[in-house]
Scaffold this motif. Structure first.
Motif, PDB file in Angstrom:
ATOM      1  N   SER A  22       4.592   4.343  -9.433  1.00  0.00           N
ATOM      2  CA  SER A  22       3.253   4.931  -9.429  1.00  0.00           C
ATOM      3  C   SER A  22       2.893   5.594  -8.105  1.00  0.00           C
ATOM      4  O   SER A  22       2.066   6.511  -8.070  1.00  0.00           O
ATOM      5  N   GLN A  23       3.506   5.144  -7.011  1.00  0.00           N
ATOM      6  CA  GLN A  23       3.146   5.650  -5.687  1.00  0.00           C
ATOM      7  C   GLN A  23       4.144   6.658  -5.134  1.00  0.00           C
ATOM      8  O   GLN A  23       4.041   7.065  -3.972  1.00  0.00           O
ATOM      9  N   ARG A  24       5.082   7.079  -5.947  1.00  0.00           N
ATOM     10  CA  ARG A  24       6.117   7.993  -5.475  1.00  0.00           C
ATOM     11  C   ARG A  24       5.517   9.271  -4.895  1.00  0.00           C
ATOM     12  O   ARG A  24       5.878   9.708  -3.804  1.00  0.00           O
ATOM     13  N   GLU A  25       4.597   9.888  -5.595  1.00  0.00           N
ATOM     14  CA  GLU A  25       3.998  11.131  -5.120  1.00  0.00           C
ATOM     15  C   GLU A  25       3.206  10.904  -3.834  1.00  0.00           C
ATOM     16  O   GLU A  25       3.279  11.705  -2.892  1.00  0.00           O
ATOM     17  N   ALA A  26       2.458   9.803  -3.775  1.00  0.00           N
ATOM     18  CA  ALA A  26       1.668   9.507  -2.582  1.00  0.00           C
ATOM     19  C   ALA A  26       2.568   9.239  -1.382  1.00  0.00           C
ATOM     20  O   ALA A  26       2.248   9.634  -0.248  1.00  0.00           O
ATOM     21  N   VAL A  27       3.682   8.555  -1.595  1.00  0.00           N
ATOM     22  CA  VAL A  27       4.639   8.315  -0.513  1.00  0.00           C
ATOM     23  C   VAL A  27       5.140   9.646   0.050  1.00  0.00           C
ATOM     24  O   VAL A  27       5.226   9.832   1.278  1.00  0.00           O
ATOM     25  N   CYS A  28       5.442  10.580  -0.837  1.00  0.00           N
ATOM     26  CA  CYS A  28       5.941  11.878  -0.380  1.00  0.00           C
ATOM     27  C   CYS A  28       4.865  12.647   0.383  1.00  0.00           C
ATOM     28  O   CYS A  28       5.160  13.305   1.394  1.00  0.00           O
ATOM     29  N   ARG A  29       3.619  12.568  -0.065  1.00  0.00           N
ATOM     30  CA  ARG A  29       2.539  13.260   0.647  1.00  0.00           C
ATOM     31  C   ARG A  29       2.305  12.634   2.015  1.00  0.00           C
ATOM     32  O   ARG A  29       2.037  13.331   2.999  1.00  0.00           O
ATOM     33  N   ALA A  30       2.405  11.295   2.088  1.00  0.00           N
ATOM     34  CA  ALA A  30       2.277  10.622   3.382  1.00  0.00           C
ATOM     35  C   ALA A  30       3.411  11.032   4.320  1.00  0.00           C
ATOM     36  O   ALA A  30       3.188  11.274   5.516  1.00  0.00           O
ATOM     37  N   ALA A  31       4.610  11.138   3.771  1.00  0.00           N
ATOM     38  CA  ALA A  31       5.760  11.541   4.587  1.00  0.00           C
ATOM     39  C   ALA A  31       5.598  12.970   5.093  1.00  0.00           C
ATOM     40  O   ALA A  31       5.942  13.279   6.243  1.00  0.00           O
ATOM     41  N   ASP A  32       5.063  13.856   4.259  1.00  0.00           N
ATOM     42  CA  ASP A  32       4.808  15.234   4.695  1.00  0.00           C
ATOM     43  C   ASP A  32       3.828  15.255   5.872  1.00  0.00           C
ATOM     44  O   ASP A  32       4.043  15.961   6.862  1.00  0.00           O
ATOM     45  N   LEU A  33       2.769  14.466   5.747  1.00  0.00           N
ATOM     46  CA  LEU A  33       1.743  14.416   6.794  1.00  0.00           C
ATOM     47  C   LEU A  33       2.334  13.917   8.109  1.00  0.00           C
ATOM     48  O   LEU A  33       2.077  14.478   9.184  1.00  0.00           O
ATOM     49  N   ILE A  34       3.131  12.873   8.031  1.00  0.00           N
ATOM     50  CA  ILE A  34       3.709  12.280   9.237  1.00  0.00           C
ATOM     51  C   ILE A  34       4.784  13.181   9.838  1.00  0.00           C
ATOM     52  O   ILE A  34       4.839  13.367  11.063  1.00  0.00           O
ATOM     53  N   ALA A  35       5.628  13.750   9.000  1.00  0.00           N
ATOM     54  CA  ALA A  35       6.673  14.639   9.510  1.00  0.00           C
ATOM     55  C   ALA A  35       6.062  15.836  10.235  1.00  0.00           C
ATOM     56  O   ALA A  35       6.541  16.253  11.304  1.00  0.00           O
ATOM     57  N   ASP A  36       4.989  16.390   9.678  1.00  0.00           N
ATOM     58  CA  ASP A  36       4.311  17.508  10.338  1.00  0.00           C
ATOM     59  C   ASP A  36       3.749  17.083  11.696  1.00  0.00           C
ATOM     60  O   ASP A  36       3.806  17.844  12.674  1.00  0.00           O
ATOM     61  N   ALA A  37       3.202  15.874  11.755  1.00  0.00           N
ATOM     62  CA  ALA A  37       2.665  15.376  13.019  1.00  0.00           C
ATOM     63  C   ALA A  37       3.768  15.196  14.058  1.00  0.00           C
ATOM     64  O   ALA A  37       3.596  15.543  15.234  1.00  0.00           O
ATOM     65  N   LEU A  38       4.908  14.651  13.646  1.00  0.00           N
ATOM     66  CA  LEU A  38       6.013  14.454  14.589  1.00  0.00           C
ATOM     67  C   LEU A  38       6.525  15.785  15.111  1.00  0.00           C
ATOM     68  O   LEU A  38       6.861  15.908  16.300  1.00  0.00           O
ATOM     69  N   ARG A  39       6.573  16.790  14.242  1.00  0.00           N
ATOM     70  CA  ARG A  39       7.027  18.118  14.686  1.00  0.00           C
ATOM     71  C   ARG A  39       6.057  18.733  15.686  1.00  0.00           C
ATOM     72  O   ARG A  39       6.435  19.590  16.485  1.00  0.00           O
ATOM     73  N   ALA A  40       4.809  18.303  15.621  1.00  0.00           N
ATOM     74  CA  ALA A  40       3.795  18.786  16.563  1.00  0.00           C
ATOM     75  C   ALA A  40       3.696  17.879  17.785  1.00  0.00           C
ATOM     76  O   ALA A  40       2.686  17.908  18.496  1.00  0.00           O
ATOM     77  N   ASP A  41       4.750  17.081  18.014  1.00  0.00           N
ATOM     78  CA  ASP A  41       4.812  16.144  19.138  1.00  0.00           C
ATOM     79  C   ASP A  41       3.794  15.016  18.984  1.00  0.00           C
ATOM     80  O   ASP A  41       3.304  14.468  19.972  1.00  0.00           O
ATOM     81  N   GLY A  42       3.464  14.655  17.755  1.00  0.00           N
ATOM     82  CA  GLY A  42       2.549  13.559  17.518  1.00  0.00           C
ATOM     83  C   GLY A  42       3.247  12.217  17.455  1.00  0.00           C
ATOM     84  O   GLY A  42       4.477  12.120  17.345  1.00  0.00           O
TER      85      GLY A  42
END
Length: 249
Positions: A22-42
């Protein structure tokens, strides 16, 4: 249903499967958010109170986990903020005012992202902290129990709950009250939220790493400190985030 280890395992197994699906899509959206932050030196800041602090420990400073991670805890008020130790207690998580001090004590940069866990999602410190995170413009991932939170009245003056502020909400699948096996005289035994929250935390971490690898980037991932070369590997990565991640508290 009887009360024994096999019955508990059956409930855990069923819940893990249900949460994973049930949380597969939400996990992927969370990963997108975090990956973008890490790329921005977050950096990823993880916060939870009570047993939800285990979620923060799952994310920050663990072998196989991301290095640019920082754990925020109520005891930071004492260890880093000079507050008296006797403020620590089970009711502190209900005090909205502590959220501002916790945020001030954390080495936060504008590009950072937050993961906040609370099974109930209603205590004052958690709700105030989530609101503050969004007010300051950060991405926010919430891990909570939808079933439990829905049956609770917020303890925050605004009447809002953790999930109300999050960019991504993940449901840990725990029932109201967290425990899973009903007892004959009332109540229940066999809590589950820590297990499913840990699963979600690790799934998010794996998906973040998958995104970095797909982009041809080298993921900053910890080795165990208890294997040869682990300390050297980890220190080299931690040095990149000097002053932004804390370990040992």
């Amino acid at each position: 249903m009887t009360v024994n280890a096999d019955d508990y395992l059956a409930v855990v197994t069923e819940t893990i499967g249900r949460v994973s699906a049930s949380q597969r899509e939400a996990v992927c959206r969370a990963a997108d958010l975090i990956a973008d932050a890490l790329r921005a030196d977050g950096v990823v800041h993880a916060f939870g109170t009570g047993h939800s602090e285990a979620l923060a420990m799952e994310i920050a400073g663990r072998a196989g986990g991301l290095v640019p991670t920082n754990r925020i805890a109520l005891r930071d008020l004492v260890l880093l903020g000079g507050a008296p130790a006797d403020i620590l207690g089970p009711l502190l998580e209900r005090d909205p005012s502590v959220a501002h001090r916790l945020y001030e004590l954390a080495p936060v940069h504008p590009s950072d992202v937050f993961v906040v866990a609370s099974n109930s999602g209603v205590n004052g410190a958690i709700v105030e902290f989530a609101g503050l995170v969004k007010e300051r413009g950060h991405g926010l991932v919430a891990i909570t129990s939808a079933a439990h939170s829905a049956r609770m009245t917020s303890r925050h003056p605004s009447g809002r709950k953790l999930a109300d502020f999050a960019d991504v909400v993940l449901d840990n699948g725990a029932p109201y009250g967290d425990a899973t096996l009903p007892l004959p005289g009332g109540g229940a035994v066999g809590a589950i939220s820590s297990i499913t929250a840990a699963l979600l935390a690790q799934q998010i971490t794996v998906e973040v790493v998958a995104r970095l690898l797909a982009a041809g980037e080298q993921p900053p991932v910890y080795l165990s400190a208890n294997i040869a070369g682990g300390d050297e590997h980890n220190k080299a990565l931690e040095d990149r985030y000097a002053g932004r991640i804390r370990r040992g508290s």
